[in-house]
Design a protein around this motif. Structure first.
Motif, PDB file in Angstrom:
ATOM      1  N   ARG A 186     -15.881-108.646  35.419  1.00  0.00           N
ATOM      2  CA  ARG A 186     -16.821-109.770  35.515  1.00  0.00           C
ATOM      3  C   ARG A 186     -17.982-109.401  36.425  1.00  0.00           C
ATOM      4  O   ARG A 186     -17.879-108.500  37.257  1.00  0.00           O
ATOM      5  CB  ARG A 186     -16.135-111.014  36.087  1.00  0.00           C
ATOM      6  N   ARG A 187     -19.051-110.127  36.290  1.00  0.00           N
ATOM      7  CA  ARG A 187     -20.136-110.062  37.253  1.00  0.00           C
ATOM      8  C   ARG A 187     -20.841-111.406  37.269  1.00  0.00           C
ATOM      9  O   ARG A 187     -20.647-112.244  36.372  1.00  0.00           O
ATOM     10  CB  ARG A 187     -21.125-108.946  36.928  1.00  0.00           C
ATOM     11  N   THR A 188     -21.651-111.624  38.299  1.00  0.00           N
ATOM     12  CA  THR A 188     -22.488-112.815  38.371  1.00  0.00           C
ATOM     13  C   THR A 188     -23.940-112.363  38.442  1.00  0.00           C
ATOM     14  O   THR A 188     -24.231-111.190  38.729  1.00  0.00           O
ATOM     15  CB  THR A 188     -22.138-113.671  39.607  1.00  0.00           C
TER      16      THR A 188
ATOM     17  N   PRO B 219     -22.454-119.287  41.006  1.00  0.00           N
ATOM     18  CA  PRO B 219     -21.039-119.606  40.813  1.00  0.00           C
ATOM     19  C   PRO B 219     -20.528-119.307  39.404  1.00  0.00           C
ATOM     20  O   PRO B 219     -19.330-119.399  39.151  1.00  0.00           O
ATOM     21  CB  PRO B 219     -20.983-121.111  41.103  1.00  0.00           C
TER      22      PRO B 219
ATOM     23  N   GLU C 192     -19.405-117.054  36.516  1.00  0.00           N
ATOM     24  CA  GLU C 192     -18.952-115.701  36.225  1.00  0.00           C
ATOM     25  C   GLU C 192     -19.305-115.331  34.785  1.00  0.00           C
ATOM     26  O   GLU C 192     -19.198-116.155  33.884  1.00  0.00           O
ATOM     27  CB  GLU C 192     -17.438-115.589  36.412  1.00  0.00           C
TER      28      GLU C 192
ATOM     29  N   HIS D 220     -17.915-113.677  42.587  1.00  0.00           N
ATOM     30  CA  HIS D 220     -16.541-113.989  42.191  1.00  0.00           C
ATOM     31  C   HIS D 220     -15.505-113.188  42.970  1.00  0.00           C
ATOM     32  O   HIS D 220     -14.309-113.434  42.834  1.00  0.00           O
ATOM     33  CB  HIS D 220     -16.370-113.703  40.696  1.00  0.00           C
TER      34      HIS D 220
ATOM     35  N   ASP E 123     -13.562-112.080  46.278  1.00  0.00           N
ATOM     36  CA  ASP E 123     -13.219-112.489  47.629  1.00  0.00           C
ATOM     37  C   ASP E 123     -13.318-111.269  48.542  1.00  0.00           C
ATOM     38  O   ASP E 123     -12.575-110.290  48.355  1.00  0.00           O
ATOM     39  CB  ASP E 123     -11.798-113.064  47.655  1.00  0.00           C
TER      40      ASP E 123
END
Length: 342
Positions: free
Chosen positions: A102-104, A110, A112, A269, A271
């Motif tokens: 995934r990436r943003t 917020p 994804e 996304h 942590d």
């Protein structure tokens, strides 16, 4: 005083609707006759799937709603799976995924964006020159690979334009495997080594435009015919040539997934606390860290842990690498580097 009328159930008359009186239900068909296929391409609401060595075009079933379906997904198909021209199957289920890259859009977004499912290796493609390497971009891709549970592979292209030794020293402490290629030599240098790294695996290629991803794919999969471009002499950036994500089978086994060039790789996304998990030689040293420690601050216990030799001779380099990845995720300046584009 007028009499009141009393009614009971027998006096009620219900006019049946046009569709009958069958009660609505939330139960969905089990689709026990569905077959499993792999998504190899996506284009404007149609998914290209590979089933039984033939290509099947499919649409998403209404009951899936807005369920994300990406290249690499294993999906259940019903309907016409012959693959004949003009036929259309339906995707009724997405099978459980082993990984999801995934990436943003940026580190504050917020939303994804799923890129590829079920890949087990992320090949980060960068040119030694033309365009200039972007270490912060590479670091972000490494964080995304670790977070997704994928093995990273660094692929350097255009070795005829410079010596990669100094650049590779930045990644020695991370133990990231690498391949250096020169596709302009005769025969192309590094291509056999790259084939060996890709064989039997599902690998997604990621990198910014102009680094030579599509050229690599065309050499690895001769029938791929992926469009190639050039680097703008003014901006130093490449033009987007691959406009869609496509999975292609490698002649010797395995898959390579070409993706459009990216200008940024947001990690909203991810942590930051999970990044330390990928440094087991350092993780034990965080036991004495203050509550809420980011592991990149003056009171972090990792400095003393590494100084006492608990992380071995490569400890200082590993700690610098960890903090570089943390700064990439948090978008904070790296004092060891000149300002770099994300």
């Amino acid at each position: 005083m007028p009499a009141r009328y009393d009614y009971d159930e027998s006096d009620i008359r219900v006019r049946p609707g046009r569709r009958g009186s069958r009660p609505r239900t939330k139960d969905r068909p089990a689709h026990l006759d569905a077959v499993i296929a792999m998504v190899v391409g996506v284009d404007r609401g149609r998914w290209t799937c590979l089933y039984d060595d033939r290509t099947v075009i499919a649409m998403r079933a209404r009951e899936l709603g807005r369920t994300s379906i990406v290249v690499g997904d294993r999906v259940a198909l019903v309907g016409d799976t012959s693959g004949d021209p003009g036929t259309l199957a339906r995707i009724v289920r997405v099978e459980p995924r082993t990984t999801m890259l995934r990436r943003t859009a940026d580190d504050t977004d917020p939303v994804e964006r799923a890129i590829v499912a079920n890949a087990d290796q992320l090949a980060i493609v960068t040119a030694i020159a033309d365009p200039t390497p972007r270490p912060r971009m590479i670091d972000r891709c490494l964080v995304a690979a670790y977070d997704a549970g994928m093995d990273p592979l660094l692929v350097l292209t255009k070795a005829d334009l410079g010596d990669p030794t100094a650049f590779l020293q930045e990644y020695v402490a991370l133990d990231v495997p690498y391949v250096v290629t020169n596709l302009r030599s005769d025969p192309p240098a590094g291509l056999d080594q790259l084939r060996s790294r890709l064989g039997g695996r599902m690998t997604v290629l990621v990198g910014h435009s102009g680094v030579g991803k599509s050229t690599l794919v065309n050499d690895l999969v001769p029938q791929a015919d992926r469009a190639t471009g050039h680097v703008n002499e003014v901006t130093g950036r490449g033009r987007h040539t691959s406009t869609s994500t496509s999975a292609l089978p490698l002649p010797g086994g395995g898959w390579v997934i070409d993706t459009p060039g990216v200008r940024s790789f947001g990690l909203a996304h991810v942590d930051p606390a999970r990044i330390i998990e990928h440094f087991p030689d350092l993780a034990a040293g965080t036991a004495e860290c203050p509550r809420g420690c980011t592991h990149d601050e003056p009171d972090c216990a990792l400095d003393a842990w590494v100084a006492d030799g608990h992380a071995g001779p490569s400890g200082p380099a590993r700690l610098r690498s960890l903090r570089r990845l943390l700064r990439s995720r948090l978008g904070t300046p790296d004092p060891d580097d000149a300002p770099a584009e994300n």
